[in-house]
Scaffold this motif. Sequence first.
Motif, PDB file in Angstrom:
ATOM      1  N   ALA A   1       0.811  -1.216   0.000  1.00  0.00           N
ATOM      2  CA  ALA A   1       0.000   0.000   0.000  1.00  0.00           C
ATOM      3  C   ALA A   1       0.845   1.268   0.000  1.00  0.00           C
ATOM      4  N   HIS A   2       2.086   1.169   0.479  1.00  0.00           N
ATOM      5  CA  HIS A   2       2.941   2.342   0.620  1.00  0.00           C
ATOM      6  C   HIS A   2       4.297   2.087  -0.037  1.00  0.00           C
ATOM      7  N   VAL A   3       4.985   3.154  -0.352  1.00  0.00           N
ATOM      8  CA  VAL A   3       6.306   3.039  -0.977  1.00  0.00           C
ATOM      9  C   VAL A   3       7.233   2.197  -0.107  1.00  0.00           C
ATOM     10  N   GLU A   4       7.155   2.380   1.218  1.00  0.00           N
ATOM     11  CA  GLU A   4       8.031   1.652   2.120  1.00  0.00           C
ATOM     12  C   GLU A   4       7.836   0.136   2.002  1.00  0.00           C
ATOM     13  N   ASP A   5       6.619  -0.288   1.658  1.00  0.00           N
ATOM     14  CA  ASP A   5       6.361  -1.715   1.496  1.00  0.00           C
ATOM     15  C   ASP A   5       7.166  -2.287   0.326  1.00  0.00           C
ATOM     16  N   TRP A   6       7.317  -1.494  -0.726  1.00  0.00           N
ATOM     17  CA  TRP A   6       8.106  -1.936  -1.882  1.00  0.00           C
ATOM     18  C   TRP A   6       9.605  -1.901  -1.581  1.00  0.00           C
ATOM     19  N   LEU A   7      10.016  -0.903  -0.800  1.00  0.00           N
ATOM     20  CA  LEU A   7      11.447  -0.712  -0.568  1.00  0.00           C
ATOM     21  C   LEU A   7      12.039  -1.777   0.349  1.00  0.00           C
ATOM     22  N   ASP A   8      11.262  -2.254   1.306  1.00  0.00           N
ATOM     23  CA  ASP A   8      11.776  -3.247   2.258  1.00  0.00           C
ATOM     24  C   ASP A   8      11.504  -4.649   1.702  1.00  0.00           C
ATOM     25  N   ASP A   9      12.269  -5.050   0.690  1.00  0.00           N
ATOM     26  CA  ASP A   9      11.999  -6.291  -0.053  1.00  0.00           C
ATOM     27  C   ASP A   9      12.869  -7.457   0.453  1.00  0.00           C
ATOM     28  N   GLN A  10      12.619  -7.837   1.690  1.00  0.00           N
ATOM     29  CA  GLN A  10      13.402  -8.924   2.285  1.00  0.00           C
ATOM     30  C   GLN A  10      13.185 -10.243   1.542  1.00  0.00           C
ATOM     31  N   GLY A  11      11.985 -10.435   1.008  1.00  0.00           N
ATOM     32  CA  GLY A  11      11.729 -11.659   0.248  1.00  0.00           C
ATOM     33  C   GLY A  11      12.645 -11.787  -0.953  1.00  0.00           C
ATOM     34  N   ARG A  12      12.903 -10.676  -1.633  1.00  0.00           N
ATOM     35  CA  ARG A  12      13.798 -10.699  -2.793  1.00  0.00           C
ATOM     36  C   ARG A  12      15.233 -11.014  -2.358  1.00  0.00           C
ATOM     37  N   ILE A  13      15.647 -10.446  -1.252  1.00  0.00           N
ATOM     38  CA  ILE A  13      16.998 -10.726  -0.753  1.00  0.00           C
ATOM     39  C   ILE A  13      17.160 -12.213  -0.462  1.00  0.00           C
ATOM     40  N   GLN A  14      16.192 -12.799   0.225  1.00  0.00           N
ATOM     41  CA  GLN A  14      16.265 -14.225   0.534  1.00  0.00           C
ATOM     42  C   GLN A  14      16.261 -15.064  -0.739  1.00  0.00           C
ATOM     43  N   TYR A  15      15.442 -14.672  -1.707  1.00  0.00           N
ATOM     44  CA  TYR A  15      15.370 -15.390  -2.980  1.00  0.00           C
ATOM     45  C   TYR A  15      16.724 -15.356  -3.692  1.00  0.00           C
ATOM     46  N   LEU A  16      17.278 -14.159  -3.875  1.00  0.00           N
ATOM     47  CA  LEU A  16      18.537 -14.029  -4.599  1.00  0.00           C
ATOM     48  C   LEU A  16      19.667 -14.752  -3.890  1.00  0.00           C
ATOM     49  N   ASP A  17      19.713 -14.634  -2.572  1.00  0.00           N
ATOM     50  CA  ASP A  17      20.763 -15.292  -1.803  1.00  0.00           C
ATOM     51  C   ASP A  17      20.703 -16.803  -1.999  1.00  0.00           C
ATOM     52  N   ALA A  18      19.502 -17.370  -1.930  1.00  0.00           N
ATOM     53  CA  ALA A  18      19.346 -18.821  -2.058  1.00  0.00           C
ATOM     54  C   ALA A  18      19.656 -19.293  -3.474  1.00  0.00           C
ATOM     55  N   TYR A  19      19.176 -18.575  -4.485  1.00  0.00           N
ATOM     56  CA  TYR A  19      19.405 -18.999  -5.876  1.00  0.00           C
ATOM     57  C   TYR A  19      20.869 -18.836  -6.264  1.00  0.00           C
ATOM     58  N   LEU A  20      21.503 -17.755  -5.845  1.00  0.00           N
ATOM     59  CA  LEU A  20      22.919 -17.564  -6.164  1.00  0.00           C
ATOM     60  C   LEU A  20      23.787 -18.614  -5.474  1.00  0.00           C
ATOM     61  N   THR A  21      23.402 -19.008  -4.272  1.00  0.00           N
ATOM     62  CA  THR A  21      24.146 -20.055  -3.570  1.00  0.00           C
ATOM     63  C   THR A  21      24.097 -21.365  -4.351  1.00  0.00           C
ATOM     64  N   LYS A  22      22.902 -21.737  -4.839  1.00  0.00           N
ATOM     65  CA  LYS A  22      22.759 -22.969  -5.615  1.00  0.00           C
ATOM     66  C   LYS A  22      23.496 -22.873  -6.957  1.00  0.00           C
ATOM     67  N   LEU A  23      23.458 -21.691  -7.570  1.00  0.00           N
ATOM     68  CA  LEU A  23      24.165 -21.514  -8.833  1.00  0.00           C
ATOM     69  C   LEU A  23      25.672 -21.661  -8.636  1.00  0.00           C
ATOM     70  N   ALA A  24      26.179 -21.112  -7.540  1.00  0.00           N
ATOM     71  CA  ALA A  24      27.614 -21.241  -7.254  1.00  0.00           C
ATOM     72  C   ALA A  24      28.011 -22.701  -7.091  1.00  0.00           C
ATOM     73  N   GLU A  25      27.125 -23.505  -6.527  1.00  0.00           N
ATOM     74  CA  GLU A  25      27.437 -24.923  -6.325  1.00  0.00           C
ATOM     75  C   GLU A  25      27.614 -25.647  -7.657  1.00  0.00           C
ATOM     76  N   VAL A  26      26.734 -25.391  -8.616  1.00  0.00           N
ATOM     77  CA  VAL A  26      26.864 -26.100  -9.897  1.00  0.00           C
ATOM     78  C   VAL A  26      28.048 -25.575 -10.711  1.00  0.00           C
ATOM     79  N   ILE A  27      28.398 -24.310 -10.508  1.00  0.00           N
ATOM     80  CA  ILE A  27      29.601 -23.790 -11.168  1.00  0.00           C
ATOM     81  C   ILE A  27      30.826 -24.511 -10.626  1.00  0.00           C
ATOM     82  N   ARG A  28      30.873 -24.695  -9.319  1.00  0.00           N
ATOM     83  CA  ARG A  28      31.992 -25.441  -8.725  1.00  0.00           C
ATOM     84  C   ARG A  28      32.025 -26.888  -9.207  1.00  0.00           C
TER      85      ARG A  28
END
Length: 306
Positions: free
Chosen positions: A220-247
């Motif tokens: 409902a508010h700009v602050e709701d969009w700015l505090d995107d903890q879900g995106r941080i968790q998503y990117l952290d988890a996906y990048l971790t898995k991607l790093a594993e297959v690169i290794r």
Amino acid sequence: MLGTYPPERCSPPYGSCARGDSGAEPYLATHNFVLAHATAVEIYKRKYQSKQKGLIGIVMATTWYEPLTDSPEDRLATERLLAFDVPWFLDPIVYGDYPPEMRQLLGSRLPTFSPEERRKLGYKLDFIGVNHYTTLYAKDCMFSPGCPLGQQSHSQHALVAVTGERNGIPIGPSNPMPMPTFYVVPDGIAKIVTYVMKRYNNLPMFVTENGYEQGGDGYAHVEDWLDDQGRIQYLDAYLTKLAEVIRDGADVRGYFVWSLIDNFEWLYGYTLRFGLHYVDFQTQERKPKSSALWYKRFLQSLHEAQ
């Protein structure tokens, strides 16, 4: 096939459109797509690549699929559905013909390549781009009478149903994203990259899209969009898995988060936001979200580690 996307051509029982043929047109359109790609690659490699030293490839939108059950039928259905996804486009480009899994089911509905078209397909890719967001379950419909086919177009002719839930439980830990088929399943990016690596002899890859969308009643508010903890968790988890297959040996040369800024999503307009930066669409003012600051620190840590 379903008429969901422009140009809205389809036919019953797949959809209700003013015109179209869901049984034939998807395969003709894809055939023309592959031939257009082959023509562009030939022109670039013959006329420009030696001077520009550039690379030319193709980007595939991908979904990873897991069998709904451990039955042989569902495992085979998953393999079949995967072939109706990325290999539908890449097998002709890399190997000169459509996947055998598709030929077995579709027969003459799949076009054939002329000798001249096969010659053009001989100009090989320099890389494969992988867009990946989500994972779904696959259920066999070939040997299951009355099986409800899924609402993804290619799954219809593959005789596979797709779903994001098993026994009422989402495939991911939850489904916080508003797009109905988007689930947080980090293993999916590792598995689709591994699949592409094995099927196409570890051709160089770039993850050209991976990201998390916000939208719905909770913003409902700009602050709701700015505090995107879900995106941080998503990117952290996906990048971790991607790093594993690169290794483990996957030749992944780069990664692009989708997206730098909030943008116009072609079916959802401005109602969904994938950006690391919030955009006020009236004033065009941009503000970094929490994920932008997290991603900046992440990139700095990679640079320092080198």
